[in-house]
Design an enzyme around this catalytic site. Structure first.
Site, PDB file in Angstrom:
ATOM      1  N   HIS A   1     -13.607   0.822   7.059  1.00  0.00           N
ATOM      2  CA  HIS A   1     -14.125   0.085   8.220  1.00  0.00           C
ATOM      3  C   HIS A   1     -14.473   1.048   9.366  1.00  0.00           C
ATOM      4  O   HIS A   1     -15.480   0.878  10.055  1.00  0.00           O
ATOM      5  CB  HIS A   1     -13.091  -0.934   8.727  1.00  0.00           C
ATOM      6  CG  HIS A   1     -12.851  -2.041   7.757  1.00  0.00           C
ATOM      7  ND1 HIS A   1     -11.674  -2.769   7.735  1.00  0.00           N
ATOM      8  CD2 HIS A   1     -13.606  -2.537   6.757  1.00  0.00           C
ATOM      9  CE1 HIS A   1     -11.742  -3.663   6.768  1.00  0.00           C
ATOM     10  NE2 HIS A   1     -12.896  -3.547   6.162  1.00  0.00           N
TER      11      HIS A   1
ATOM     12  N   THR B   1       2.682  -8.615   7.241  1.00  0.00           N
ATOM     13  CA  THR B   1       1.973  -7.485   7.850  1.00  0.00           C
ATOM     14  C   THR B   1       2.824  -6.219   7.748  1.00  0.00           C
ATOM     15  O   THR B   1       4.038  -6.275   7.909  1.00  0.00           O
ATOM     16  CB  THR B   1       1.571  -7.782   9.308  1.00  0.00           C
ATOM     17  OG1 THR B   1       0.751  -6.709   9.774  1.00  0.00           O
ATOM     18  CG2 THR B   1       2.749  -7.942  10.225  1.00  0.00           C
TER      19      THR B   1
ATOM     20  N   ARG C   1     -12.697  -4.517 -11.268  1.00  0.00           N
ATOM     21  CA  ARG C   1     -11.346  -4.752 -10.761  1.00  0.00           C
ATOM     22  C   ARG C   1     -10.584  -5.766 -11.618  1.00  0.00           C
ATOM     23  O   ARG C   1      -9.360  -5.710 -11.714  1.00  0.00           O
ATOM     24  CB  ARG C   1     -11.406  -5.174  -9.288  1.00  0.00           C
ATOM     25  CG  ARG C   1     -11.795  -3.992  -8.417  1.00  0.00           C
ATOM     26  CD  ARG C   1     -11.910  -4.301  -6.952  1.00  0.00           C
ATOM     27  NE  ARG C   1     -11.969  -3.047  -6.191  1.00  0.00           N
ATOM     28  CZ  ARG C   1     -12.074  -2.983  -4.886  1.00  0.00           C
ATOM     29  NH1 ARG C   1     -12.135  -4.087  -4.160  1.00  0.00           N
ATOM     30  NH2 ARG C   1     -12.100  -1.808  -4.273  1.00  0.00           N
TER      31      ARG C   1
ATOM     32  N   HIS D   1      -4.626   7.554   7.192  1.00  0.00           N
ATOM     33  CA  HIS D   1      -3.211   7.324   7.515  1.00  0.00           C
ATOM     34  C   HIS D   1      -2.269   7.326   6.307  1.00  0.00           C
ATOM     35  O   HIS D   1      -1.075   7.388   6.475  1.00  0.00           O
ATOM     36  CB  HIS D   1      -3.043   6.003   8.303  1.00  0.00           C
ATOM     37  CG  HIS D   1      -3.542   4.799   7.576  1.00  0.00           C
ATOM     38  ND1 HIS D   1      -4.776   4.264   7.787  1.00  0.00           N
ATOM     39  CD2 HIS D   1      -2.961   4.048   6.624  1.00  0.00           C
ATOM     40  CE1 HIS D   1      -4.963   3.230   7.001  1.00  0.00           C
ATOM     41  NE2 HIS D   1      -3.871   3.064   6.273  1.00  0.00           N
TER      42      HIS D   1
ATOM     43  N   LEU E   1      -1.533 -11.952   2.785  1.00  0.00           N
ATOM     44  CA  LEU E   1      -1.700 -10.591   3.310  1.00  0.00           C
ATOM     45  C   LEU E   1      -3.165 -10.339   3.702  1.00  0.00           C
ATOM     46  O   LEU E   1      -3.446  -9.661   4.674  1.00  0.00           O
ATOM     47  CB  LEU E   1      -1.269  -9.547   2.275  1.00  0.00           C
ATOM     48  CG  LEU E   1      -1.381  -8.108   2.780  1.00  0.00           C
ATOM     49  CD1 LEU E   1      -0.061  -7.632   3.361  1.00  0.00           C
ATOM     50  CD2 LEU E   1      -1.855  -7.145   1.710  1.00  0.00           C
ATOM     51  N   GLY E   2      -4.102 -10.898   2.916  1.00  0.00           N
ATOM     52  CA  GLY E   2      -5.534 -10.710   3.184  1.00  0.00           C
ATOM     53  C   GLY E   2      -5.914 -11.238   4.555  1.00  0.00           C
ATOM     54  O   GLY E   2      -5.366 -12.246   5.012  1.00  0.00           O
ATOM     55  N   LEU E   3      -6.860 -10.536   5.193  1.00  0.00           N
ATOM     56  CA  LEU E   3      -7.227 -10.867   6.579  1.00  0.00           C
ATOM     57  C   LEU E   3      -8.613 -11.495   6.639  1.00  0.00           C
ATOM     58  O   LEU E   3      -9.620 -10.785   6.494  1.00  0.00           O
ATOM     59  CB  LEU E   3      -7.205  -9.592   7.433  1.00  0.00           C
ATOM     60  CG  LEU E   3      -5.886  -8.827   7.448  1.00  0.00           C
ATOM     61  CD1 LEU E   3      -6.063  -7.473   8.125  1.00  0.00           C
ATOM     62  CD2 LEU E   3      -4.808  -9.626   8.158  1.00  0.00           C
TER      63      LEU E   3
ATOM     64  N   CYS F   1      -7.835   3.963   2.629  1.00  0.00           N
ATOM     65  CA  CYS F   1      -7.480   2.552   2.809  1.00  0.00           C
ATOM     66  C   CYS F   1      -8.748   1.817   3.270  1.00  0.00           C
ATOM     67  O   CYS F   1      -9.666   2.440   3.810  1.00  0.00           O
ATOM     68  CB  CYS F   1      -6.403   2.458   3.889  1.00  0.00           C
ATOM     69  SG  CYS F   1      -6.103   0.780   4.481  1.00  0.00           S
TER      70      CYS F   1
ATOM     71  N   CYS G   1      10.146  -2.929  22.969  1.00  0.00           N
ATOM     72  CA  CYS G   1       9.755  -4.335  23.113  1.00  0.00           C
ATOM     73  C   CYS G   1      10.798  -5.221  22.421  1.00  0.00           C
ATOM     74  O   CYS G   1      11.723  -4.724  21.773  1.00  0.00           O
ATOM     75  CB  CYS G   1       8.370  -4.578  22.507  1.00  0.00           C
ATOM     76  SG  CYS G   1       8.332  -4.514  20.714  1.00  0.00           S
TER      77      CYS G   1
ATOM     78  N   THR H   1      -9.109   0.179   5.826  1.00  0.00           N
ATOM     79  CA  THR H   1      -9.251   0.443   7.268  1.00  0.00           C
ATOM     80  C   THR H   1     -10.102   1.692   7.512  1.00  0.00           C
ATOM     81  O   THR H   1     -10.944   1.719   8.415  1.00  0.00           O
ATOM     82  CB  THR H   1      -7.859   0.636   7.906  1.00  0.00           C
ATOM     83  OG1 THR H   1      -7.085  -0.517   7.621  1.00  0.00           O
ATOM     84  CG2 THR H   1      -7.942   0.848   9.395  1.00  0.00           C
TER      85      THR H   1
END
Ligand code: NAD
Ligand code: ZN
Length: 346
Positions: free
Chosen positions: A47, A292, A204, A67, A266-268, A42, A100, A44
């Site tokens: 990163h 998210t 892409r 993950h 969705l993009g950050l 992913c 929570c 992530t």
């Protein structure tokens, strides 16, 4: 069962990671040990590998990376009821606290005390991995292992596309990274009439066509809004799915939507993005939705059903498969962007 295994470990707080032998982990009463059969990289993970600012603030090395996963249950904790030894499973990656406000009101995917697999605890780039009982998702063994592993990003795509009510509609997808590419297939599957993908990377853009895009555009060489109005008329598109995090793509994606339309984000973006709220959102009466994670587990139910019935074809998005030990080849491709989803096999 052996007591040592190989894993990709983020060992030091700096660029890179190592493939090394570590202990096979023990499990607690509400955990499950799986033999990893397929994992996927992913953004992530990339990163964390690169050790960007976000990773520096969130990761405490040494830690096993990864993950996205599918595998076979080999051990279950004493309080686990959802799965048995031998079951084929995948896993949600958001680990909810269970107490929570969000967790208590059925919104575990946006838990305020969220922990993440492979971010806040050891991940799945290994021969064996520990999953949480609350996260494990029993998966139909007829689903190919590599597709089972990408159910997690498929879930992101589903939760981004479904709020757009895309059946028979004109759809713009900005950003054709792995999640954007999967979203093209999701929009097609749910009956989008016309899909335009905006993506600077030529590899892409070509992949987007294979996933079902009707039109592709390079937003660096063209004015995206001109292209949208050219294809769909002055009304614009009915729905934009923003999957790049690029500020210009976000602004134009919102401008491209017809009055009364819908935008899913969705993009950050890395920083704050300024928008013309009055003209582009309020007077146009559009709906802007932040997305998210994946709903636990209604999104997984849809993802599994799409894959089980061959109702979605994700094969073009899996562009590379490597042995886990060759994970750096995958990281290099992620850096260049000339890839879809990359599978790692322990
Ligand atoms: P990615 O970085 O691989 O893909 C982003 C794509 O956007 C790239 O192909 C890039 O070339 C393209 N792009 C860059 N500038 C653009 C522009 N101006 N117009 C159109 N496209 C442009 O990321 P991914 O893994 O596919 O994820 C997509 C986005 O979603 C990322 O921002 C990621 O951080 C985010 N994300 C969010 C969630 C969540 O839960 N909200 C989950 C997964 C990913
Ligand atoms: Zn919670």
């Amino acid at each position: 069962m052996k007591d040592k295994m190989y894993a990709v470990v983020k060992e030091k707080p700096k660029h890179g990671a190592v493939y090394k032998e570590v202990e096979v982990p023990e499990i607690g009463p509400e955990q499950i040990l799986i033999k990893v059969e397929s994992t996927s990289i992913c953004g992530t993970d990339h990163h964390i590998y690169k050790w960007n600012k976000w990773a520096q603030n969130n990761i405490k090395p040494p830690q096993i990376m990864g993950h996205e996963v599918a595998g076979e249950v080999v051990k279950v904790g004493s309080r686990v009821k959802k799965v048995d030894i031998g079951d084929f499973v995948s896993s949600e990656t958001h680990i909810p606290c269970g107490h929570c406000f969000q967790c208590q009101t059925g919104q575990e995917h946006i838990c305020s005390n969220m922990r993440i697999l492979g971010v806040h605890q050891d991940g799945v780039f290994a021969e064996y991995a520990v999953l949480e009982d609350v996260d494990v998702w029993k998966t139909d063994p007829s689903i190919p292992k590599d597709f089972a592993s990408i159910q997690e990003p498929l879930g992101n795509a589903i939760d981004t596309i479904l709020p757009g009510n895309v059946a028979g509609k004109d759809v713009l997808i900005t950003g054709a990274g792995p999640v954007g590419l999967i979203s093209v297939a999701v929009a097609k599957t749910f009956g989008a009439a016309n899909i335009l993908v905006s993506e600077p990377n030529e590899y892409r853009r070509e992949l987007s066509k294979k996933m079902g895009a009707d039109h592709v555009v390079n937003p660096i060489e063209n004015n995206l809004l001109d292209v949208v109005f050219d294809i769909f008329g002055k009304k614009g598109v009915d729905f934009t799915a923003e999957m790049s995090g690029n500020p210009t793509a976000i602004k134009n994606g919102i401008k491209a939507v017809t009055a009364g339309g819908i935008v899913s984000l969705l993009g950050l973006p890395d920083n704050e993005v300024s928008l013309d709220l009055t003209n582009d959102i309020i007077f146009k009466n559009i709906k802007v939705i932040g997305v998210t994670g994946r709903k636990m587990f209604s999104t997984w139910h849809i993802a599994s059903n799409l894959l089980k019935g061959n109702r979605i074809d994700l094969s073009p998005v899996i562009t590379h498969k490597f042995d886990l030990k060759d994970f750096e080849k995958g990281m290099k491709l992620m850096e260049q962007g000339n890839c879809g989803k990359i599978i790692l096999k322990p």
